[in-house]
Design an enzyme around this catalytic site. Structure first.
Site, PDB file in Angstrom:
ATOM      1  N   ARG A  97       0.843  -1.185   0.000  1.00 58.55           N
ATOM      2  CA  ARG A  97       0.000   0.000   0.000  1.00 58.55           C
ATOM      3  C   ARG A  97       0.882   1.240   0.000  1.00 58.55           C
ATOM      4  O   ARG A  97       1.856   1.284  -0.728  1.00 58.55           O
ATOM      5  CB  ARG A  97      -0.980  -0.096   1.150  1.00 58.55           C
ATOM      6  CG  ARG A  97      -1.971  -1.227   0.873  1.00 58.55           C
ATOM      7  CD  ARG A  97      -2.786  -1.635   2.060  1.00 58.55           C
ATOM      8  NE  ARG A  97      -3.714  -2.694   1.694  1.00 58.55           N
ATOM      9  CZ  ARG A  97      -3.397  -3.971   1.570  1.00 58.55           C
ATOM     10  NH1 ARG A  97      -2.155  -4.380   1.781  1.00 58.55           N
ATOM     11  NH2 ARG A  97      -4.292  -4.864   1.235  1.00 58.55           N
ATOM     12  N   THR A  98       0.573   2.243   0.785  1.00 56.01           N
ATOM     13  CA  THR A  98       1.295   3.504   0.642  1.00 56.01           C
ATOM     14  C   THR A  98       2.692   3.436   1.237  1.00 56.01           C
ATOM     15  O   THR A  98       2.903   3.771   2.385  1.00 56.01           O
ATOM     16  CB  THR A  98       0.509   4.645   1.312  1.00 56.01           C
ATOM     17  OG1 THR A  98      -0.024   4.164   2.561  1.00 56.01           O
ATOM     18  CG2 THR A  98      -0.611   5.106   0.444  1.00 56.01           C
ATOM     19  N   GLN A  99       3.648   2.971   0.437  1.00 58.30           N
ATOM     20  CA  GLN A  99       5.045   3.058   0.823  1.00 58.30           C
ATOM     21  C   GLN A  99       5.531   4.494   0.668  1.00 58.30           C
ATOM     22  O   GLN A  99       6.513   4.889   1.280  1.00 58.30           O
ATOM     23  CB  GLN A  99       5.889   2.127  -0.044  1.00 58.30           C
ATOM     24  CG  GLN A  99       5.635   0.654   0.210  1.00 58.30           C
ATOM     25  CD  GLN A  99       6.157   0.216   1.565  1.00 58.30           C
ATOM     26  OE1 GLN A  99       7.298   0.449   1.914  1.00 58.30           O
ATOM     27  NE2 GLN A  99       5.297  -0.409   2.347  1.00 58.30           N
ATOM     28  N   ASP A 121      -4.464   6.574   4.042  1.00 58.66           N
ATOM     29  CA  ASP A 121      -4.080   5.920   5.292  1.00 58.66           C
ATOM     30  C   ASP A 121      -4.961   6.395   6.445  1.00 58.66           C
ATOM     31  O   ASP A 121      -5.289   5.618   7.351  1.00 58.66           O
ATOM     32  CB  ASP A 121      -2.606   6.191   5.610  1.00 58.66           C
ATOM     33  CG  ASP A 121      -1.670   5.318   4.793  1.00 58.66           C
ATOM     34  OD1 ASP A 121      -2.167   4.389   4.123  1.00 58.66           O
ATOM     35  OD2 ASP A 121      -0.452   5.559   4.810  1.00 58.66           O
TER      36      ASP A 121
END
Length: 286
Positions: free
Chosen positions: A63-65, A122
């Protein structure tokens, strides 16, 4: 003797393993010996088949790396009757202020208020976690409900857990609330660093708003004084933070519940000489 030989052949056949797509018949014992050239060759072939990656495609999903759509500062303060919190409604796609209707302050249960800087998706994931937490708490129907301290402790564990997986939730959170007459204000960062204070700011606000709060905050602030103080901080951020937008919300939480204001804009003044000619008196600089 013939029967024993036949049984031995059956056992050897059971030990053999077919590698799909290659047609190799290799003994398991030989295959798993480290340093076996056949094993190394097979691993290289499998890597080629999977595009150089031994991990399955399902495990590849991340997901949001890195953050994509982000929100900027959140400011929270204690005042005489409870907690006040403010945040603008901008959502930046990189350096572009792409969205101007993003609500970044949300009520959590009966006693808590949550504001978030950072990655918006997130933050939405965190809200889903909290929805499940509050629902589970309500299912007990025992007359007790989670307070802001419990919610804050839960968030610190969630953020630190994700940090340890090297897949953090890319947010800085401000959690405020009132329960049984006790005011609570805390924060937690994307790597699980957390603390409590009388006033808190995230993002650029931690550098530009905290000095103002240290000078002007006091314990007996009225609601009107608290709102004016938050507006002063938000105006400074609007002048100095490129990601800030002139559309904000102010929320309060007291023993009576949560109130979040409709979005509104601040009066601004852009005629300062340093705004008109920022390089004046800076001869020789680029």
């Amino acid at each position: 003797g013939c029967e024993r030989a036949a049984k031995g052949k059956k056992k050897e056949k059971k030990k053999q393993r077919t590698i799909e797509g290659e047609g190799f018949f290799l003994s398991r014992r030989k295959l798993y010996q480290i340093g076996n050239p056949l094993r190394e060759s097979l691993l290289m072939d499998l890597m080629k088949l999977r595009g150089g990656n031994l991990v399955s495609h399902e495990a590849d999903s991340q997901r949001t790396q890195n953050p994509y759509v982000t929100g900027t500062s959140v400011i929270g303060i204690k005042y005489k009757d409870g907690i006040l919190m403010s945040a603008d409604m901008g959502g930046s796609y990189g350096s572009t202020i792409r969205y101007k209707t993003v609500e970044r302050i949300k009520p959590i249960g009966k006693h808590s208020l949550l504001g978030a800087s950072g990655e918006i998706s997130d933050f939405q994931e965190i809200l889903r976690y909290l929805d499940e937490l509050i629902l589970y708490d309500n299912m007990w129907d025992d007359g007790n409900t989670l307070g802001p301290k419990e919610v804050h402790n839960y968030l610190t564990r969630v953020m630190y857990n994700r940090r340890n997986k090297f897949n953090p939730l890319w947010n800085s959170l401000v959690l405020g609330g009132v329960k049984n007459g006790q005011k609570y204000l805390g924060t937690v960062s994307m790597i699980g660093v957390h603390y409590e204070d009388n006033h808190i700011a995230t993002g650029f606000g931690n550098h530009l708003a905290r000095p103002i709060l240290r000078d002007e905050w006091h314990e007996n602030l009225s609601f009107e004084e608290g709102v004016r103080l938050l507006e002063k901080c938000m105006r400074v951020l609007l002048y100095r933070d490129r990601s800030a937008v002139n559309k904000l919300q102010i929320a309060k939480i007291t023993e009576d519940g949560v109130t979040i204001s409709p979005p509104y804009s601040l009066k601004t003044h852009w005629e300062f000489s340093s705004f008109k000619n920022p390089t004046a008196g800076a001869e020789g600089s680029w």
